[in-house]
Design a protein around this motif. Structure first.
Motif, PDB file in Angstrom:
ATOM      1  N   THR A  98      53.027  17.752 -16.315  1.00 52.93           N
ATOM      2  CA  THR A  98      51.905  17.953 -17.235  1.00 52.93           C
ATOM      3  C   THR A  98      52.391  18.290 -18.641  1.00 52.93           C
ATOM      4  O   THR A  98      51.903  17.731 -19.633  1.00 52.93           O
ATOM      5  CB  THR A  98      50.981  19.075 -16.727  1.00 52.93           C
ATOM      6  N   ILE A  99      53.345  19.199 -18.729  1.00 54.32           N
ATOM      7  CA  ILE A  99      53.809  19.631 -20.045  1.00 54.32           C
ATOM      8  C   ILE A  99      54.967  18.781 -20.566  1.00 54.32           C
ATOM      9  O   ILE A  99      55.282  18.830 -21.767  1.00 54.32           O
ATOM     10  CB  ILE A  99      54.236  21.116 -20.021  1.00 54.32           C
ATOM     11  N   TYR A 100      55.589  18.014 -19.684  1.00 54.43           N
ATOM     12  CA  TYR A 100      56.712  17.160 -20.085  1.00 54.43           C
ATOM     13  C   TYR A 100      56.528  15.785 -19.441  1.00 54.43           C
ATOM     14  O   TYR A 100      57.176  15.475 -18.449  1.00 54.43           O
ATOM     15  CB  TYR A 100      58.036  17.793 -19.649  1.00 54.43           C
ATOM     16  N   PRO A 101      55.642  14.962 -19.972  1.00 55.34           N
ATOM     17  CA  PRO A 101      55.420  13.613 -19.400  1.00 55.34           C
ATOM     18  C   PRO A 101      56.751  12.861 -19.348  1.00 55.34           C
ATOM     19  O   PRO A 101      57.473  12.803 -20.350  1.00 55.34           O
ATOM     20  CB  PRO A 101      54.449  12.967 -20.391  1.00 55.34           C
ATOM     21  N   ASN A 102      57.076  12.307 -18.205  1.00 51.71           N
ATOM     22  CA  ASN A 102      58.382  11.676 -18.054  1.00 51.71           C
ATOM     23  C   ASN A 102      58.302  10.424 -17.201  1.00 51.71           C
ATOM     24  O   ASN A 102      57.332  10.209 -16.456  1.00 51.71           O
ATOM     25  CB  ASN A 102      59.375  12.679 -17.450  1.00 51.71           C
ATOM     26  N   GLY A 103      59.320   9.605 -17.310  1.00 52.24           N
ATOM     27  CA  GLY A 103      59.371   8.369 -16.539  1.00 52.24           C
ATOM     28  C   GLY A 103      60.720   7.699 -16.730  1.00 52.24           C
ATOM     29  O   GLY A 103      61.611   8.250 -17.386  1.00 52.24           O
ATOM     30  N   HIS A 104      60.896   6.522 -16.163  1.00 49.76           N
ATOM     31  CA  HIS A 104      62.163   5.803 -16.315  1.00 49.76           C
ATOM     32  C   HIS A 104      61.908   4.310 -16.531  1.00 49.76           C
ATOM     33  O   HIS A 104      60.792   3.815 -16.346  1.00 49.76           O
ATOM     34  CB  HIS A 104      63.077   6.040 -15.107  1.00 49.76           C
ATOM     35  N   LEU A 105      62.975   3.616 -16.894  1.00 42.89           N
ATOM     36  CA  LEU A 105      62.915   2.169 -17.135  1.00 42.89           C
ATOM     37  C   LEU A 105      63.978   1.470 -16.290  1.00 42.89           C
ATOM     38  O   LEU A 105      64.634   0.533 -16.738  1.00 42.89           O
ATOM     39  CB  LEU A 105      63.150   1.881 -18.630  1.00 42.89           C
TER      40      LEU A 105
END
Length: 222
Positions: A98-105
């Motif tokens: 919620t406070i650190y939206p994250n993802g990968h590619l």
């Protein structure tokens, strides 16, 4: 239904689903918004291996099977410890995402082969976004399931079950990286968090319920 809840009063913990699921799906709905890309050099060294879809999907059965066994066959103390392990990590995951939206590619743009396993991975990619990945809940919950199993007086003393659980746990952890579902950083964070929770839940001397649990010698099983 009334008789069920009278017999299994510890079923109240299932109410956690009403917190977790709406929060999780809300996070997934933000997949199209900007997020911090998680990536480390090791991610580029790990090949895509579609066969790991098998242990990856077995995660759902693994975590649920331990949950149901402890619910119906374990003591309330064991069940509450497992739930405390699971729910603490899952809640931290929600807060972090919620406070650190994250993802990968990391996902491949095309598969090197076409078979039933890559087809299953394609379905997985379509239903699960590459966002909200830190730390890896697949990794954390696998550790929780394994630690709950080996700490159970009956299952933990069965070497075949204990070893099979260890192999499955490690396979699931590896699957998160070989399927390009998680960065190695997500996995390391999940392992660190799982190790910390293990110390809190299974090493500290406190009770999760009023139920008296016979003391037993500490075992050094993995």
């Amino acid at each position: 239904m009334k008789a069920f809840f009278q017999k299994y009063k510890h079923a109240w913990v299932l109410l956690y689903a009403f917190l977790y699921l709406p929060w999780f799906f809300w996070l997934e709905s933000r997949a199209n918004l900007p997020y911090h890309v998680i990536h480390v050099w090791l991610d580029d060294k790990i090949p895509f291996v579609e066969y790991f879809i098998v242990p990856y999907l077995l995660w759902f059965v693994y975590v649920a099977a331990v949950f149901l066994y402890l619910f119906f066959k374990g003591t309330k103390q064991e069940f509450y410890r497992y739930c405390a392990f699971l729910f603490t990590g899952m809640t931290l995951f929600l807060v972090i995402s919620t406070i650190y939206p994250n993802g990968h590619l990391l996902r491949p743009t095309e598969f090197p082969r076409h078979n039933i396993f890559t087809f299953a991975v394609q379905i997985l990619y379509q239903t699960d976004t590459p966002t909200n990945i830190f730390p890896s809940i697949h990794v954390f919950n696998s550790i929780a399931a394994h630690r709950a199993l080996v700490n159970n007086p009956r299952l933990g003393r069965n070497r075949l079950i204990r070893d099979a659980s260890l192999v499955l746990m490690v396979s699931i952890i590896l699957a998160t990286m070989f399927l390009k579902q998680h960065s190695a950083l997500d996995v390391m964070a999940g392992i660190v968090l799982g190790t910390l929770m293990d110390q809190i839940v299974y090493r500290m001397e406190f009770s999760f319920s009023r139920e008296r649990v016979p003391k037993r010698k500490r075992e050094t099983v993995i």
